[in-house]
Scaffold this active site. Structure first.
Site, PDB file in Angstrom:
ATOM      1  N   ALA A   1      76.929   5.399  -1.696  1.00  0.00           N
ATOM      2  CA  ALA A   1      76.335   4.232  -2.345  1.00  0.00           C
ATOM      3  C   ALA A   1      75.608   3.351  -1.331  1.00  0.00           C
ATOM      4  O   ALA A   1      74.492   2.871  -1.581  1.00  0.00           O
ATOM      5  CB  ALA A   1      77.412   3.435  -3.078  1.00  0.00           C
ATOM      6  N   ASP A   2      76.220   3.123  -0.183  1.00  0.00           N
ATOM      7  CA  ASP A   2      75.578   2.317   0.856  1.00  0.00           C
ATOM      8  C   ASP A   2      74.271   2.955   1.322  1.00  0.00           C
ATOM      9  O   ASP A   2      73.231   2.292   1.430  1.00  0.00           O
ATOM     10  CB  ASP A   2      76.515   2.173   2.062  1.00  0.00           C
ATOM     11  N   LYS A   3      74.320   4.253   1.630  1.00  0.00           N
ATOM     12  CA  LYS A   3      73.139   4.900   2.210  1.00  0.00           C
ATOM     13  C   LYS A   3      72.030   5.075   1.185  1.00  0.00           C
ATOM     14  O   LYS A   3      70.850   4.848   1.496  1.00  0.00           O
ATOM     15  CB  LYS A   3      73.540   6.226   2.848  1.00  0.00           C
TER      16      LYS A   3
END
Length: 377
Positions: A158-160
């Site tokens: 999700a972050d990347k």
């Protein structure tokens, strides 16, 4: 470009822009980004996770809770094309660093906010990290449908992913600014970004109203998908087209399977994907991984060995394409390895500069903003 980012989301977006040629100034609190202390390190403050997210940047330390720190940031904003952060909007507003204030300060500024949830929804303002978003966007449940227990993917997907979308959004506003001369505000909420990411194939029958089936794309959900067991290990194989499947089963001495109506056409194969993958798994146990790789490459059926993270650093393809960059450690023995920029421009991979030490460029940047020495001190 000014990055007020920490951990993964903001720094990853800014690193991509730095890789593409932007001058990125990373503004850090006196304690520094927490990833400076996450993972093994050959030098204090330069841990492995920080190295993976902060190349091609300069670092300045400012305490934005002080009048002097905020004054320095506003001078930076005067010179900047982009300001990016991954703080919650109300936190930035409390500091007087919200989008309205800074765009009024510099009308050409592109102000990018990467956070958990869109501000105008009922979840707006909630704290969020990768695990929370993976659970909310359907990914953990999809893993549960496969394994019996909801699980997160073993990567900060999700972050990347949201960081990449953030970089794309910034580039879109830069193009618009070239046409209009005005900056603007780009908001990248992780929840909505990951719902869009997951929905591509998994909305499936729910793409229609009324629904024409359930959500979740069957081909990637079945337990039989693989990697597949061979005589001496495992292999990744993905026959996809009619020709792939026909050639595969003929090679296995099963022309009857190649001609079976259930396995003709992608619509039917998707319906009977458990059965067809089960047949494939049975056939693959008859030969070694090396034998299958040789055969499948000859047939032009997509295949590969199962590699570990350790294997990647000696992968012959990555070695020949100079994917990993190896830089000397300036303050001690040994070297540091970085995953390279995967995009090639005119056949060339953009160079990588060492991530900055905490506050390494503070004096240099403040001097360029015409602060006097006494003020810098």
């Amino acid at each position: 470009m000014i990055e007020l980012g920490a951990v993964v989301l903001g720094p990853y977006a800014a690193q991509w822009l730095g890789d593409l040629g932007a001058e990125v100034i990373k503004v850090e609190a006196p304690t520094g980004d927490s990833t400076r202390r996450t993972g093994p390190t050959a030098e204090f403050g330069m841990a492995s996770l920080f190295l993976g997210l902060n190349r091609n940047k300069r670092s300045i330390v400012l305490d934005l809770k002080t009048k002097a720190g905020k004054e320095a940031l506003l001078r930076l904003v005067d010179t900047a094309d982009v300001l990016l952060h991954n703080n919650r909007p109300h936190k930035m507003k409390a500091l007087g660093l919200d989008s309205e204030t800074l765009i009024a300060h510099n009308p050409r500024l592109i102000y990018a906010c990467l956070h958990g949830f869109a501000e105008n929804g009922p979840y707006g303002g909630r704290p969020a990290y990768d695990d929370v978003i993976q659970g909310m966007c359907g990914l953990a449940d999809l893993m549960g449908q496969q394994t019996g227990t909801p699980r997160y993917l073993p990567t900060v997907a999700a972050d990347k992913t949201s960081g990449l979308v953030g970089a794309i959004g910034i580039l879109g506003l830069l193009v618009r600014r070239e046409r209009t001369g005005l900056g603007g505000y780009v908001e990248v909420p992780m929840f909505e970004t990951m719902v869009a990411f997951t929905a591509v194939e998994h909305l499936y029958g729910l793409s229609f109203d009324p629904p024409l089936g359930q959500g979740a794309y069957p081909r990637v959900m079945v337990a039989e998908r693989g990697p597949f067991t061979t005589k001496d290990g495992h292999i990744c194989v993905m026959p996809y087209t009619d020709k792939h499947w026909q050639d595969m089963f003929k090679e296995c001495g099963r022309p009857d399977l190649a001609a079976e109506p259930r396995f003709q056409g992608i619509t039917s194969r998707t319906q009977y994907i458990t059965e067809i993958y089960g047949e494939l798994a049975h056939q693959l146990t008859s030969r070694t991984t090396a034998e299958w790789l040789s055969t499948l490459l000859r047939l032009e059926i997509p295949c590969a060995p199962v590699q570990s993270i350790d294997d990647l650093v000696t992968d012959p393809h990555l070695e020949q394409t100079d994917f990993f960059a190896i830089l000397d450690n300036e303050t001690g023995p040994g070297k540091t390895r970085y995953a390279g920029v995967p995009i090639l421009f005119d056949g060339n991979r953009p160079p990588i500069a060492r991530p900055p030490r905490l506050g390494e460029h503070t004096e240099e940047i403040l001097t360029s903003l015409l602060f006097e020495n006494a003020k810098i001190e």
